[in-house]
Design an enzyme around this catalytic site. Structure first.
Site, PDB file in Angstrom:
ATOM      1  N   PHE A 109       4.652 -28.741   1.490  1.00  7.04           N
ATOM      2  CA  PHE A 109       5.153 -30.004   0.914  1.00  7.04           C
ATOM      3  C   PHE A 109       5.402 -29.788  -0.565  1.00  7.04           C
ATOM      4  CE2 PHE A 109       1.802 -32.109  -1.833  1.00  7.04           C
ATOM      5  CZ  PHE A 109       0.860 -31.075  -2.046  1.00  7.04           C
ATOM      6  N   LYS A 110       5.021 -28.622  -1.529  1.00  8.70           N
ATOM      7  CA  LYS A 110       5.312 -28.606  -2.843  1.00  8.70           C
ATOM      8  C   LYS A 110       6.737 -28.695  -2.977  1.00  8.70           C
ATOM      9  CE  LYS A 110       0.684 -27.061  -4.470  1.00  8.70           C
ATOM     10  NZ  LYS A 110       0.075 -27.191  -2.978  1.00  8.70           N
TER      11      LYS A 110
END
Ligand SMILES: *Cc1c(COP(=O)(O)O)cnc(C)c1O
Length: 462
Positions: A109-110
């Site tokens: 998700f980064k």
């Protein structure tokens, strides 16, 4: 809108200053001067993730960029995702959904926060006709997402320090197989804390920088990363029930950035039932929410390595905004002697947690069990970080009313060993992860020596 520090001695700052500086001068974290409010009726009329981002992001950037500039930037900010709408929603059963945030180029998700950060870094550098160095230490997914987000911009050189330790081979290869001439991967024989210490000294000394060159922080305290993450909470509400009833979110948590984005979305008007703060054996946050004990302890290595932390940096923002009700003196008094002295709130203040937060700590054994259970019950494979959030939901079910969304922060193929240890099959591997096994690893070995590392940066900073 301007920004100020949680500790009260750095204020009146623009979005661009906050973006390029990262940490406030007084050691605090930057916060927006107020919570911009969204109009639910308007957001209900939107459709795509980008529609939502185009509504949310400009609420924070007006002090530095015109809305037109930002809208144009957002058209090309998120790239190389395998899904058209970036985030996918997978329904498990009547009351449980998974928000898949791993369809970006580094399969975690980064990418959401760091691609937005990199796009704004580049915009600002071009405007000021300057260049920048990104220096970061990583024990998990931050490094690869930062490298991938920044490497397309010539104005930015990235130097990423990899400690010895617990990251998976996939996570390591994602960083060591990059073929861009503006990316440097340094394998440091030392711990994550050794690497962090070097990065910290670099930010105070800055000896290796050229005149007029920025040193950029990509760690999760940069406010711009939070903005990128706020967007997918609104997106999830829109797609799951059009904001009809408040949802619960279970968030696998390390540095508290993702949870703080959820909290921020709520402060901006997103209906919310409970946030479930799900952690592995590194349980400082669970000790706080269950026992009012926020004290540092040694990092233990787990099978969800991206959450192996001893301190949750973004938690300071919650202490400031939620518990201290934006009184920076109170916040400062807690952080003045932290982590040497633990943080313990007075009881009345701490009780406030119950309005919004639940927490749970999941050990490695239960993480594996959760992966197996979800696979058996729903024929759906989750990674160990997602499994921590999923197990937390099961364990806290009696305190959760209504619909719950589990945040899935990484693709299971990033952790093939854990998947096979659980006796599960990986299935199809995303292309971004299969190609790194065909490439040669390129990195340079260093002892944990600040001098040698700074020399190397100078040498490659021409
Ligand atoms: C970074 C990371 C987390 C923790 O996120 P925070 O915002 O630091 O709480 C969880 N899962 C994965 C896969 C990560 O990479």
């Amino acid at each position: 809108m301007l920004f100020h520090s949680t500790r009260g001695n750095d204020s009146g700052r623009t979005f661009e200053e906050v973006l390029m500086q990262g940490l406030a001068n007084d050691g605090g974290l930057f916060m927006p001067d107020y919570w911009p409010q969204i109009n639910i009726e308007h957001i209900k009329s939107l459709n795509t993730f980008i529609d939502i981002a185009k509504y949310i992001v400009p609420l924070f950037t007006k002090s530095s960029f015109s809305d037109d500039e930002v809208l144009e930037l957002l058209d090309s900010t998120w790239h190389d995702f395998s899904k058209k709408n970036y985030a996918e929603i997978h329904q498990l059963d009547k009351s449980k959904y998974v928000l898949e945030l791993f369809h970006g180029p580094t399969a975690a998700f980064k990418d959401f926060g760091l691609q937005l950060a990199a796009a704004f870094f580049n915009k600002s550098l071009i405007k000021q006709n300057k260049t920048a160095i990104v220096l970061g230490a990583t024990s998990g997914d931050t490094g690869s997402a930062a490298i991938d987000a920044c490497r397309r911009f010539e104005s930015i050189k990235s130097f990423i320090l990899l400690p010895d330790g617990n990251m998976s081979e996939v996570q390591r290869r994602q960083m060591t197989t990059v073929e861009s001439s503006n990316v440097f991967t340094l394998r440091v024989s030392g711990t994550f804390d050794d690497c962090q210490a070097i990065v910290k000294e670099a930010f105070s000394e800055r000896t290796f920088l050229k005149d007029d060159q920025f040193l950029l922080a990509v760690n999760s305290i940069n406010w711009v990363r939070i903005i990128g993450q706020i967007c997918y909470y609104f997106y999830a509400c829109l797609k799951i029930n059009k904001f009809d009833e408040p949802l619960n979110f279970s968030v696998p948590t390390g540095n508290f950035g993702n949870v703080f984005a959820c909290y921020s979305a709520h402060k901006m008007g997103m209906p919310l039932n409970k946030i479930l703060v799900a952690v592995n054996n590194n349980n400082i946050l669970h000790r706080f929410f269950s026992d009012n004990d926020y004290s540092r302890s040694k990092v233990s290595e787990t099978i969800s390595p991206s959450m192996d932390i001893s301190i949750a940096s973004n938690f300071e923002r919650l202490i400031y905004d939620f518990y201290s009700e934006r009184n920076s003196e109170i916040c400062n008094s807690f952080y003045k002697n932290f982590p040497e002295s633990p943080i313990k709130l007075d009881n009345q203040m701490w009780e406030k947690s119950k309005e919004l937060f639940l927490s749970y700590s999941v050990d490695d054994f239960s993480t594996i069990e959760a992966m197996k259970n979800i696979s058996e019950s729903y024929d759906y494979l989750i990674d160990p970080h997602t499994a921590v959030a999923s197990q937390a939901v099961d364990s806290m079910q009696s305190s959760l009313e209504g619909t719950t969304v589990i945040l899935s922060t990484a693709h299971p193929a990033k952790f093939p060993k854990v998947v096979s240890d659980a006796g599960l099959n990986l299935g199809e591997i995303p292309e971004c992860l299969s190609i790194i096994f065909e490439k040669e690893e390129r990195s340079k070995d260093f002892p944990a020596s600040k001098e040698l590392i700074f020399d190397y940066i100078v040498h490659n900073n021409s």
